[in-house]
Design an enzyme around this catalytic site. Sequence first.
Site, PDB file in Angstrom:
ATOM      1  N   ASN A   3     -10.756  18.094  27.282  1.00 46.84           N
ATOM      2  CA  ASN A   3     -12.107  17.829  26.624  1.00 46.84           C
ATOM      3  C   ASN A   3     -12.791  19.197  26.657  1.00 46.84           C
ATOM      4  O   ASN A   3     -13.293  19.797  27.742  1.00 46.84           O
ATOM      5  CB  ASN A   3     -12.641  16.718  27.705  1.00 46.84           C
TER       6      ASN A   3
ATOM      7  N   HIS B  72     -14.025  12.077  19.557  1.00 40.64           N
ATOM      8  CA  HIS B  72     -14.139  13.101  20.389  1.00 40.64           C
ATOM      9  C   HIS B  72     -12.973  13.010  21.462  1.00 40.64           C
ATOM     10  O   HIS B  72     -12.346  12.048  21.715  1.00 40.64           O
ATOM     11  CB  HIS B  72     -15.586  12.955  21.315  1.00 40.64           C
TER      12      HIS B  72
ATOM     13  N   CYS C 137     -20.987  15.907  24.756  1.00 35.49           N
ATOM     14  CA  CYS C 137     -19.926  15.658  24.243  1.00 35.49           C
ATOM     15  C   CYS C 137     -20.360  15.393  22.719  1.00 35.49           C
ATOM     16  O   CYS C 137     -19.361  15.251  21.800  1.00 35.49           O
ATOM     17  CB  CYS C 137     -19.109  14.746  24.642  1.00 35.49           C
TER      18      CYS C 137
HETATM   19  N1  COA Z   1      -5.464  13.222  40.542  1.00 40.80           N
HETATM   20  C1  COA Z   1      -5.066  12.179  41.479  1.00 40.80           C
HETATM   21  N2  COA Z   1      -5.630  11.121  41.855  1.00 40.80           N
HETATM   22  C2  COA Z   1      -6.847  10.961  41.222  1.00 40.80           C
HETATM   23  C3  COA Z   1      -7.436  12.072  40.612  1.00 40.80           C
HETATM   24  C4  COA Z   1      -7.009  13.032  40.092  1.00 40.80           C
HETATM   25  N3  COA Z   1      -7.130  14.139  39.498  1.00 40.80           N
HETATM   26  N4  COA Z   1      -8.916  11.785  40.283  1.00 40.80           N
HETATM   27  C5  COA Z   1      -9.041  10.534  40.923  1.00 40.80           C
HETATM   28  N5  COA Z   1      -8.283  10.248  41.427  1.00 40.80           N
HETATM   29  C6  COA Z   1      -7.781   8.919  42.503  1.00 40.80           C
HETATM   30  C7  COA Z   1      -9.151   8.474  42.814  1.00 40.80           C
HETATM   31  O1  COA Z   1      -9.543   8.814  43.873  1.00 40.80           O
HETATM   32  C8  COA Z   1      -8.544   6.875  43.047  1.00 40.80           C
HETATM   33  O2  COA Z   1      -8.187   6.987  44.187  1.00 40.80           O
HETATM   34  P1  COA Z   1      -8.380   5.508  45.090  1.00 40.80           P
HETATM   35  O3  COA Z   1      -7.908   4.501  44.460  1.00 40.80           O
HETATM   36  O4  COA Z   1      -7.416   5.903  46.450  1.00 40.80           O
HETATM   37  O5  COA Z   1      -9.983   5.369  45.371  1.00 40.80           O
HETATM   38  C9  COA Z   1      -7.588   6.672  42.035  1.00 40.80           C
HETATM   39  O6  COA Z   1      -7.283   8.081  41.716  1.00 40.80           O
HETATM   40  C10 COA Z   1      -8.114   5.898  40.767  1.00 40.80           C
HETATM   41  O7  COA Z   1      -9.269   6.447  40.383  1.00 40.80           O
HETATM   42  P2  COA Z   1     -10.060   5.724  39.271  1.00 40.80           P
HETATM   43  O8  COA Z   1     -11.376   6.410  39.028  1.00 40.80           O
HETATM   44  O9  COA Z   1     -10.060   4.203  39.421  1.00 40.80           O
HETATM   45  O10 COA Z   1      -9.286   6.080  37.962  1.00 40.80           O
HETATM   46  P3  COA Z   1      -9.606   5.463  36.462  1.00 40.80           P
HETATM   47  O11 COA Z   1      -8.486   4.574  36.055  1.00 40.80           O
HETATM   48  O12 COA Z   1     -10.851   5.228  36.318  1.00 40.80           O
HETATM   49  O13 COA Z   1      -9.336   6.928  35.474  1.00 40.80           O
HETATM   50  C11 COA Z   1     -10.928   8.510  34.543  1.00 40.80           C
HETATM   51  C12 COA Z   1     -10.153   7.868  35.927  1.00 40.80           C
HETATM   52  C13 COA Z   1     -11.739   9.553  35.084  1.00 40.80           C
HETATM   53  C14 COA Z   1      -9.476   9.297  33.919  1.00 40.80           C
HETATM   54  C15 COA Z   1     -11.249   7.322  33.502  1.00 40.80           C
HETATM   55  O14 COA Z   1     -12.216   6.784  34.353  1.00 40.80           O
HETATM   56  C16 COA Z   1     -11.924   7.980  32.353  1.00 40.80           C
HETATM   57  O15 COA Z   1     -11.319   8.393  31.422  1.00 40.80           O
HETATM   58  N6  COA Z   1     -13.241   7.763  32.153  1.00 40.80           N
HETATM   59  C17 COA Z   1     -13.921   8.404  31.226  1.00 40.80           C
HETATM   60  C18 COA Z   1     -14.216   9.792  31.200  1.00 40.80           C
HETATM   61  C19 COA Z   1     -14.786  10.357  30.338  1.00 40.80           C
HETATM   62  O16 COA Z   1     -14.660  10.117  29.016  1.00 40.80           O
HETATM   63  N7  COA Z   1     -15.397  11.666  30.366  1.00 40.80           N
HETATM   64  C20 COA Z   1     -16.187  12.486  29.603  1.00 40.80           C
HETATM   65  C21 COA Z   1     -17.200  11.690  28.418  1.00 40.80           C
HETATM   66  S1  COA Z   1     -17.780  12.724  27.417  1.00 40.80           S
END
Ligand code: COA
Length: 334
Positions: free
Chosen positions: A291, A261, A113
Site C-alpha cells: 500500500n 486503491h 489514501c
Molecule cells: N503476521 C502474523 N500475524 C499477525 C500479523 C502479521 N503481520 N498481524 C496481525 N496478526 C495476528 C493478530 O495478532 C491476530 O492474532 P490473534 O488471533 O492471536 O489475536 C491474527 O493475526 C488475526 O488478526 P486479525 O486482525 O483478525 O486479521 P484480519 O483477518 O482482520 O486481517 C488485516 C488483518 C489488517 C489484513 C485486515 O483487517 C485488513 O486488511 N484491514 C484493512 C486494512 C486497510 O485497508 N488499511 C489501509 C486503509 S488505507
Amino acid sequence: MRRAKVVGTGMYVPERVVTNHDLEKLMETTDEWIQKRSGIKERRFAADWETPADMAKVAALRALADAGLAISDIDCIVLATLSPQHEFPGTSFFLHELLDAPEIPCFDLRAQCTGFLYSLATANSFVRSGQFDRVLVMGVEIHSMGIELTTRGRDVAVLFGDGAAGVILEASEGGAEDPGVIEVRLHAEGKHARKLWIEAPGCALKPTRVTAEMIADGRIYPKMDGKFVFKNAVTRMPEVLHETLSAASKKLEDVDLFLFHQANLRINEYVANALGIPAEKCLNNIERYGNCSAASIPLLLAEARESGLAKPGSLVAMAAFGSGFSWGCGLLRL
Ligand code: COA
C-alpha cells in the site's frame, strides 16, 4: 467545454525490494499470513539517501517527458502525501526546489489514501475554472520510515511500501466523450479519524507535542482497527463508484479499467466480485508494491499506460478508501 485531460503520467519506486521473507527476520510474521490476508508479496523501501521529494522528482520528470513538457510549462503543483519530508513546509516545496520550478504555486494535500483523488479533483477544478492551464498532480509516500517494523507493529507494518507517481492535467476543449476528467466524487467521515491514524507528534498533545513516553509506547506509529477499516472500505468503494458513474450517466459495463486503491487485495477482490467486475478489468500491483497510500492509484495509472492496458479513449474509474475516513472516486477518459 473546457476540460482537464491527462497528458502525461510518471512513476518511480525505489530499487530496494523487501519481501515478506525479509520481514519474517524483523518480526513474528509469515509470508503465508501476509499473502493470505493482503495479497502482498513484496514492497519497495527507499534508500537511506532518498527523500520523498527525491522520489517525486523522478516520477514528475517522467510525467513531464511523457507529456513532452518542461517544468516551465506547469502552472501549479499539488502533492498528496501522509509521510511528509518535514513538519513544514510541505513536501511539494522541496519538490519545487528539486525541479527548479519557476515561481508557480505548490501545496500539499492531506487526505491519506484518498489523497490522489482529492488532488485530482482540486487540479481538475483549477483547470476547468481557467485558473491554471497545466497542473502537476503527485502522490508520494515513504512509509518505511514511519511504520513499526517489530512484532508490536506487524498488523500495519507488513501492509505498506514506498513509491511516487503523478499525472499532468492540461486544459483542452471538448465534449463529454472527449479525453478528460469526467467526474470526481469525494467523501469523508471524521468521526472515524482515530480508527486509522498516527497520534503523535501533534498539537493536540500539550504541552510538548510528543514525549519520550509516547515514543516508547509506539504512539508515533500508525494504529488501525483493521476489521473496521475493511468493512467500511468494501461498503464505501462500491457506493461512491455507483454515485460517480450515475453522475456521469455511465454504467459499470462502460468502464474499461478499474484502478482501486491498493490497501488490500482482498478488499479489491471483494468489491470487484460484489459489483460483478471481470478480473481482467481490475488492475492491481499491491503484490509488488504494498500500500503506497497517495501514490497507489497514480502508480497503477502510470503502469497501465506504460503497458498499453490503458489506451487513448479508455474509460478509467479510480476509487479509494482510507484514513480520515476519506473516500472517493474519479472517472476519466484517456
Ligand atoms: N503476521 C502474523 N500475524 C499477525 C500479523 C502479521 N503481520 N498481524 C496481525 N496478526 C495476528 C493478530 O495478532 C491476530 O492474532 P490473534 O488471533 O492471536 O489475536 C491474527 O493475526 C488475526 O488478526 P486479525 O486482525 O483478525 O486479521 P484480519 O483477518 O482482520 O486481517 C488485516 C488483518 C489488517 C489484513 C485486515 O483487517 C485488513 O486488511 N484491514 C484493512 C486494512 C486497510 O485497508 N488499511 C489501509 C486503509 S488505507
